[in-house]
Write a protein that holds these residues in place. Structure first.
Motif, PDB file in Angstrom:
ATOM      1  N   GLY A  84       0.806  -1.204   0.000  1.00 31.08           N
ATOM      2  CA  GLY A  84       0.000   0.000   0.000  1.00 31.08           C
ATOM      3  C   GLY A  84       0.842   1.258   0.000  1.00 31.08           C
ATOM      4  O   GLY A  84       0.467   2.270  -0.600  1.00 31.08           O
ATOM      5  N   VAL A  85       2.012   1.197   0.646  1.00 33.64           N
ATOM      6  CA  VAL A  85       2.896   2.365   0.692  1.00 33.64           C
ATOM      7  C   VAL A  85       3.406   2.703  -0.703  1.00 33.64           C
ATOM      8  O   VAL A  85       3.386   3.868  -1.134  1.00 33.64           O
ATOM      9  N   LEU A  86       3.850   1.683  -1.457  1.00 29.72           N
ATOM     10  CA  LEU A  86       4.317   1.927  -2.814  1.00 29.72           C
ATOM     11  C   LEU A  86       3.193   2.444  -3.708  1.00 29.72           C
ATOM     12  O   LEU A  86       3.415   3.280  -4.585  1.00 29.72           O
ATOM     13  N   ALA A  87       1.995   1.941  -3.488  1.00 26.49           N
ATOM     14  CA  ALA A  87       0.854   2.397  -4.280  1.00 26.49           C
ATOM     15  C   ALA A  87       0.618   3.889  -4.078  1.00 26.49           C
ATOM     16  O   ALA A  87       0.413   4.637  -5.043  1.00 26.49           O
ATOM     17  N   VAL A  88       0.646   4.324  -2.827  1.00 27.56           N
ATOM     18  CA  VAL A  88       0.417   5.742  -2.534  1.00 27.56           C
ATOM     19  C   VAL A  88       1.544   6.600  -3.097  1.00 27.56           C
ATOM     20  O   VAL A  88       1.302   7.671  -3.678  1.00 27.56           O
ATOM     21  N   VAL A  89       2.778   6.133  -2.957  1.00 26.94           N
ATOM     22  CA  VAL A  89       3.922   6.915  -3.446  1.00 26.94           C
ATOM     23  C   VAL A  89       3.861   7.067  -4.969  1.00 26.94           C
ATOM     24  O   VAL A  89       3.974   8.174  -5.506  1.00 26.94           O
ATOM     25  N   CYS A  90       3.669   5.964  -5.683  1.00 21.55           N
ATOM     26  CA  CYS A  90       3.657   6.013  -7.150  1.00 21.55           C
ATOM     27  C   CYS A  90       2.452   6.791  -7.667  1.00 21.55           C
ATOM     28  O   CYS A  90       2.584   7.631  -8.575  1.00 21.55           O
ATOM     29  N   GLY A  91       1.281   6.514  -7.100  1.00 25.21           N
ATOM     30  CA  GLY A  91       0.094   7.248  -7.528  1.00 25.21           C
ATOM     31  C   GLY A  91       0.189   8.722  -7.223  1.00 25.21           C
ATOM     32  O   GLY A  91      -0.201   9.573  -8.044  1.00 25.21           O
ATOM     33  N   GLY A  92       0.724   9.052  -6.058  1.00 27.68           N
ATOM     34  CA  GLY A  92       0.877  10.459  -5.689  1.00 27.68           C
ATOM     35  C   GLY A  92       1.864  11.178  -6.584  1.00 27.68           C
ATOM     36  O   GLY A  92       1.644  12.335  -6.967  1.00 27.68           O
ATOM     37  N   LEU A  93       2.963  10.513  -6.947  1.00 23.92           N
ATOM     38  CA  LEU A  93       3.941  11.140  -7.841  1.00 23.92           C
ATOM     39  C   LEU A  93       3.333  11.413  -9.211  1.00 23.92           C
ATOM     40  O   LEU A  93       3.575  12.461  -9.823  1.00 23.92           O
ATOM     41  N   TYR A  94       2.528  10.485  -9.703  1.00 17.64           N
ATOM     42  CA  TYR A  94       1.897  10.695 -11.012  1.00 17.64           C
ATOM     43  C   TYR A  94       0.939  11.878 -10.969  1.00 17.64           C
ATOM     44  O   TYR A  94       0.968  12.750 -11.850  1.00 17.64           O
ATOM     45  N   LEU A  95       0.075  11.921  -9.943  1.00 19.43           N
ATOM     46  CA  LEU A  95      -0.891  13.014  -9.861  1.00 19.43           C
ATOM     47  C   LEU A  95      -0.206  14.357  -9.632  1.00 19.43           C
ATOM     48  O   LEU A  95      -0.711  15.396 -10.063  1.00 19.43           O
ATOM     49  N   SER A  96       0.931  14.352  -8.926  1.00 17.79           N
ATOM     50  CA  SER A  96       1.628  15.616  -8.690  1.00 17.79           C
ATOM     51  C   SER A  96       2.135  16.233  -9.992  1.00 17.79           C
ATOM     52  O   SER A  96       2.252  17.450 -10.105  1.00 17.79           O
ATOM     53  N   THR A  97       2.427  15.393 -10.999  1.00 21.51           N
ATOM     54  CA  THR A  97       2.868  15.921 -12.292  1.00 21.51           C
ATOM     55  C   THR A  97       1.699  16.464 -13.110  1.00 21.51           C
ATOM     56  O   THR A  97       1.913  17.173 -14.103  1.00 21.51           O
ATOM     57  N   LYS A  98       0.473  16.138 -12.712  1.00 21.21           N
ATOM     58  CA  LYS A  98      -0.711  16.559 -13.456  1.00 21.21           C
ATOM     59  C   LYS A  98      -1.525  17.612 -12.719  1.00 21.21           C
ATOM     60  O   LYS A  98      -2.620  17.964 -13.174  1.00 21.21           O
ATOM     61  N   LYS A  99      -1.027  18.115 -11.603  1.00 17.31           N
ATOM     62  CA  LYS A  99      -1.843  19.007 -10.776  1.00 17.31           C
ATOM     63  C   LYS A  99      -2.208  20.299 -11.487  1.00 17.31           C
ATOM     64  O   LYS A  99      -3.282  20.848 -11.254  1.00 17.31           O
ATOM     65  N   ASN A 100      -1.328  20.793 -12.358  1.00 15.56           N
ATOM     66  CA  ASN A 100      -1.647  22.018 -13.074  1.00 15.56           C
ATOM     67  C   ASN A 100      -2.704  21.800 -14.148  1.00 15.56           C
ATOM     68  O   ASN A 100      -3.335  22.752 -14.604  1.00 15.56           O
ATOM     69  N   GLU A 101      -2.895  20.555 -14.560  1.00 21.33           N
ATOM     70  CA  GLU A 101      -3.911  20.246 -15.556  1.00 21.33           C
ATOM     71  C   GLU A 101      -5.286  20.045 -14.934  1.00 21.33           C
ATOM     72  O   GLU A 101      -6.299  20.420 -15.538  1.00 21.33           O
ATOM     73  N   ILE A 102      -5.343  19.450 -13.763  1.00 22.86           N
ATOM     74  CA  ILE A 102      -6.632  19.052 -13.195  1.00 22.86           C
ATOM     75  C   ILE A 102      -7.126  20.010 -12.120  1.00 22.86           C
ATOM     76  O   ILE A 102      -8.314  19.969 -11.776  1.00 22.86           O
ATOM     77  N   PHE A 103      -6.255  20.869 -11.597  1.00 23.89           N
ATOM     78  CA  PHE A 103      -6.669  21.790 -10.545  1.00 23.89           C
ATOM     79  C   PHE A 103      -6.560  23.231 -11.025  1.00 23.89           C
ATOM     80  O   PHE A 103      -5.602  23.602 -11.707  1.00 23.89           O
ATOM     81  N   THR A 104      -7.540  24.019 -10.637  1.00 25.85           N
ATOM     82  CA  THR A 104      -7.477  25.448 -10.904  1.00 25.85           C
ATOM     83  C   THR A 104      -6.597  26.122  -9.860  1.00 25.85           C
ATOM     84  O   THR A 104      -6.238  25.530  -8.837  1.00 25.85           O
ATOM     85  N   ALA A 105      -6.258  27.392 -10.117  1.00 23.80           N
ATOM     86  CA  ALA A 105      -5.434  28.130  -9.164  1.00 23.80           C
ATOM     87  C   ALA A 105      -6.132  28.257  -7.814  1.00 23.80           C
ATOM     88  O   ALA A 105      -5.501  28.141  -6.761  1.00 23.80           O
TER      89      ALA A 105
END
Length: 371
Positions: A84-105
């Motif tokens: 579960g730890v690796l799942a959170v780390v990998c998933g979190g890293l992927y979403l962090s690269t997309k935060k400017n696409e999916i989140f507004t300011a």
């Protein structure tokens, strides 16, 4: 009687829980823990990415999704028998690269203080668990025949070993890099001196991750506790306490007293801010001239004045007296907003937004004065 071994990847059993060690089953379980954890995290991350893109969410719902998504990653991976730890780390890293696409300011501004407070609460709860579990752990030590003095001695010894190993690894990385630069190209072959690797090694404090690893020690088949589980937990508590107190409190003093080589690779914060402002102004002017040719709207005229000022202005100092006067002006603006808030025709949320921007402005200039 030894329980039957499980050959299913979905529910791998550790050798210590079965009392037997079969290398290929242990290897397969380890591979699945890693690969399954990564896949589970990425699958949930992709699902969350598309949900953020297609759902008509606002700041609150987006923030809630950022909090619940890691739990979904963890639970899914654990149900599959993966990490579960690796799942959170990998998933979190992927979403962090997309935060400017999916989140507004506005979502990003809204989520930052929420997460800061949430992390603070989680850290507080984690260390509260230490205090709540300590009486039970001490009772377990007594039942197993381990004295408190002996347990503390083990904790101090393990802490010393961890610190020494980290220091050796830090110095080893430096000297191996310095040696290998003769044969291969490395990213940075400058000698950092003796103080730098020592500070890096001394900064290896333990905390919530070590506590989570110790608390995740499994229960053996039949419900029996893992051998010396209470002792391991107590040693972990001692390691966390000693590293946070001894290393944590002494680290600032060591940094101040250490003599670091001057690599001239760090820009002062104030100069960095000026450079960033000029780069943003230059990019904005270039984009406007290329994209909006002939647009002489009043807004763009004023913005061009600001951008040109950023490009032409040099580093300048503001006296403390002038800065204090500006703070007094901001305070008068707050008073004016409070008076406007008495007008029933004005939405209070609008007033709060202006108050928030005034607070940001004051904080920006206070941070400017500190640097």
């Amino acid at each position: 009687m030894t329980p039957p071994r499980s050959s299913s990847f979905a529910s791998p059993q550790l050798p210590v829980t079965t009392g037997q060690f079969i290398w290929y089953e242990a290897a397969a379980s380890f591979v699945w823990m890693v690969v399954g954890g990564v896949l589970a995290g990425l699958v949930v991350a992709l699902a969350a990415y598309f949900l953020h893109k297609i759902l008509p969410t606002d700041e609150n719902s987006d923030t809630i999704m950022t909090i619940t998504t890691p739990y979904i990653m963890y639970i899914l991976a654990e149900e599959l028998g993966a990490s579960g730890v690796l799942a959170v780390v990998c998933g979190g890293l992927y979403l962090s690269t997309k935060k400017n696409e999916i989140f507004t300011a506005s979502t990003r501004i809204h989520a930052v203080p929420v997460w800061n407070n949430f992390i603070f609460l989680l850290n507080g709860l984690a260390f509260t668990m230490i205090g709540l579990d300590l009486p039970e752990i001490l009772s377990g030590l007594k039942r197993s025949g381990v004295s408190l003095f002996e347990a503390i001695s083990y904790g101090i010894l393990v802490t010393a070993v961890l610190i020494v190993i980290r220091l050796m690894a830090s110095y080893g990385a430096v000297y191996i890099t310095m040696f290998m630069k003769r044969y291969i190209s490395v990213a940075d072959d400058r000698n950092p001196g003796k103080a730098t690797p020592f500070i890096v090694g001394w900064a290896g404090m333990r905390g919530v991750v070590s506590l989570a690893a110790a608390l995740s020690i499994p229960v053996m088949a039949g419900g029996e506790p893992f051998p010396h589980r209470d002792l391991i937990l107590f040693i972990t508590f001692v390691v966390i306490l000693l590293t946070l107190v001894v290393q944590g409190l002494s680290l600032p003093l060591l940094i101040k007293s250490a003599k670091f080589p001057d690599f001239n690779d760090h820009m002062p914060n104030e100069l960095a801010r000026i450079k960033i402002k000029k780069a943003l102004a230059q990019a904005s002017l270039k984009f406007k001239k290329e994209k909006f040719v002939g647009d002489e709207h009043f807004l763009f005229q004023k913005l061009e004045e600001v951008w040109n000022f950023e490009l032409e202005s040099e580093n300048f100092e503001i006296s403390d007296e002038s800065r204090q006067r500006y703070f007094e002006i901001l305070e008068e603006q707050r008073k004016a907003l409070c008076e406007l808030n008495k007008d029933p025709k004005i939405d209070e949320e609008v007033i709060r937004t202006f108050l928030y921007h005034i607070d940001l402005e004051e904080q920006r200039w206070r941070a400017h004065s500190e640097h």
